[in-house]
Design a protein around this motif. Structure first.
Motif, short mmCIF file in Angstrom:
data_model
loop_
_atom_site.label_atom_id
_atom_site.label_comp_id
_atom_site.label_asym_id
_atom_site.label_seq_id
_atom_site.Cartn_x
_atom_site.Cartn_y
_atom_site.Cartn_z
N GLN A 5 4.86 -0.03 -4.78
CA GLN A 5 3.82 0.61 -3.99
C GLN A 5 2.65 0.96 -4.91
O GLN A 5 2.84 1.57 -5.95
CB GLN A 5 4.36 1.88 -3.34
N GLN A 6 1.47 0.54 -4.51
CA GLN A 6 0.26 0.78 -5.30
C GLN A 6 -0.90 1.08 -4.36
O GLN A 6 -0.95 0.56 -3.24
CB GLN A 6 -0.10 -0.44 -6.13
N PRO A 7 -1.87 1.88 -4.77
CA PRO A 7 -3.06 2.12 -3.95
C PRO A 7 -4.05 0.98 -4.11
O PRO A 7 -4.91 0.99 -4.99
CB PRO A 7 -3.61 3.44 -4.51
N HIS A 24 2.36 1.13 7.98
CA HIS A 24 3.34 0.04 8.08
C HIS A 24 4.06 -0.20 6.75
O HIS A 24 4.41 -1.33 6.41
CB HIS A 24 2.63 -1.25 8.54
N GLN A 25 4.30 0.87 6.04
CA GLN A 25 4.89 0.74 4.72
C GLN A 25 6.30 0.15 4.75
O GLN A 25 6.65 -0.70 3.93
CB GLN A 25 4.91 2.09 4.03
N GLU A 26 7.11 0.58 5.71
CA GLU A 26 8.49 0.10 5.77
C GLU A 26 8.56 -1.40 6.02
O GLU A 26 9.27 -2.12 5.34
CB GLU A 26 9.26 0.84 6.87
N GLN A 27 7.78 -1.88 7.03
CA GLN A 27 7.78 -3.31 7.31
C GLN A 27 7.21 -4.11 6.14
O GLN A 27 7.68 -5.20 5.83
CB GLN A 27 6.96 -3.61 8.58
N MET A 70 0.83 -1.19 0.00
CA MET A 70 0.00 0.00 0.00
C MET A 70 0.87 1.25 0.00
O MET A 70 1.77 1.39 0.81
CB MET A 70 -0.91 0.00 1.23
N GLY A 71 0.59 2.16 -0.93
CA GLY A 71 1.35 3.40 -0.99
C GLY A 71 1.08 4.12 -2.29
O GLY A 71 0.39 3.61 -3.18
N GLU A 72 1.65 5.29 -2.41
CA GLU A 72 1.44 6.09 -3.62
C GLU A 72 2.22 5.50 -4.77
O GLU A 72 1.69 5.19 -5.82
CB GLU A 72 1.86 7.53 -3.37
N GLY A 73 3.53 5.38 -4.60
CA GLY A 73 4.39 4.87 -5.65
C GLY A 73 4.18 5.65 -6.94
O GLY A 73 3.98 6.85 -6.94
#
Length: 379
Positions: free
Chosen positions: A207-209, A179-182, A129-132
């Motif tokens: 990273q993708q939404p 918890h993006q890093e883990q 999960m993230g912008e990427g």
């Protein structure tokens, strides 16, 4: 493109952040151990996922998920396994995250199969999960999120989210995943193991939404096992032996991640995922051949699992203990060296406590003769 209203975006973003942060602090979890894992077989019921003829993604991922869960229950008995579904039923995306949150899980792994319209590539992708740079892979993002249309009243449930509208993804780009890093750490380990232990190559961690991950309050990943339209990947994904290799690679990644998180120096690995030399497709052999050689010191083997603090293993705990199962035997190794010279030095040290310890070598997750390893590392 229609420009979305700024207040609407802010409202959506605040709602998402509130839900994420509120659930995180409510759980009060301390992620210094891995005790509960939620495995999420994607799709199900009226949503078949990716299809190829009469082959459905929902069936493949359920089979792999159960194989993975069985390995965890057998080799990591201190870990509780929960499935979001164990039969062919449709579970709403939001409910999948709720199941993990309610269980106060330490890991959430959603398992899927990839697809493209034409020129299907070969490979596995792990999403976090993230912008990427989701716009580069918007088709993948939309496909995975598009299953919400199978759910009743999905626009209300997901705060107005429209899966085929790029504007809806703006709200994702404004949020910080807790918890993006883990999650990225686990994703990287999965890709390393997948490359070494399966015939399917890896295409990276991104990273993708992704909707199925946005409500989870623990490290979470979505694994695309391979491309169903690709002939090579499909043979692996639909065969029992191929699924066993995939499940074992995922298990080994989880075990390695667990060892790092708990900082206990003990990684339990299973051999079911290791393809015997000369019996894999040519492209898989090439992937394996590119892997680094690792030397370890084998200290013992047993027909029963030895305790981590057992008399044989305890003296070597600070060196890091690796457990593998081979032909019904539990084999234990310590250390990890990149050259035979380093391994020989370590062997002398280990033999001060275990007189019959000896050097072994692995490449691409497969044990190889030490002589073959030295022909590579002593160049």
């Amino acid at each position: 493109m229609k420009v979305p209203s700024y207040p609407v975006i802010v409202c959506l973003t605040c709602t998402l952040v509130f839900l994420l942060c509120g659930a995180t602090f409510a759980g009060g979890q301390n992620y210094s151990a891995v005790k509960t894992i939620v495995i999420d077989p994607g799709h199900g019921g009226t949503d078949p996922g990716t299809t190829y003829g009469k082959t459905y993604e929902k069936d493949i991922v359920l089979s792999v998920s159960k194989k993975l869960g069985a390995l965890i229950q057998k080799h990591l008995p201190d870990v509780k396994v929960i499935y979001t579904r164990e039969t062919d039923v449709l579970i709403p995306l939001a409910k999948r995250g709720d199941i993990a949150n309610e269980a106060k899980a330490d890991l959430f792994i959603s398992i899927h199969v990839d697809a493209v319209e034409k020129n299907a590539p070969s490979g596995s992708i792990v999403l976090v999960m993230g912008e990427g740079h989701y716009e580069r892979n918007l088709d993948v993002t939309m496909r995975e999120n598009g299953v919400v249309v199978y759910e009743d009243d999905y626009t209300t449930k997901y705060q107005g989210f429209v899966p085929n509208d790029p504007e809806s993804y703006i709200m994702f780009s404004l949020m910080q995943y807790v918890h993006q890093e883990q999650s990225m750490r686990l994703a990287d380990i999965i890709q390393e193991r997948y490359k070494k232990e399966t015939p399917i190559p890896v295409l990276g961690a991104r990273q993708q939404p992704i909707l199925v991950l946005w409500k989870t309050t623990m490290p979470s990943v979505l694994v695309e096992l391979g491309f169903l339209p690709n002939d090579h990947d499909r043979k692996v994904l639909t065969s029992d032996s191929g699924q066993n290799k995939i499940a074992a690679a995922l298990f080994n990644a989880i075990s390695e991640y667990k060892s790092r998180v708990e900082n206990n120096g003990r990684t339990i690995l299973v051999e079911e995922g290791s393809a015997p030399s000369g019996s894999v497709p040519a492209n898989a052999a090439a992937v394996s051949a590119q892997g680094p050689v690792v030397y370890m010191i084998q200290v013992c083997s047993s027909r029963t699992r030895l305790g981590h603090n057992g008399s044989v293993l305890k003296p070597h705990k600070n060196l890091g203990i690796t457990e593998r199962t081979v032909d019904g035997l539990y084999k234990y190794y310590v250390g990890s060296c990149s050259t035979y010279e380093e391994a020989s030095t370590l062997q002398k040290k280990v033999r001060e406590q275990t007189s019959d310890a000896f050097v072994v070598a692995f490449r691409g997750g497969v044990q190889i003769p030490v002589s073959e390893a030295r022909s590579i590392t002593d160049r």
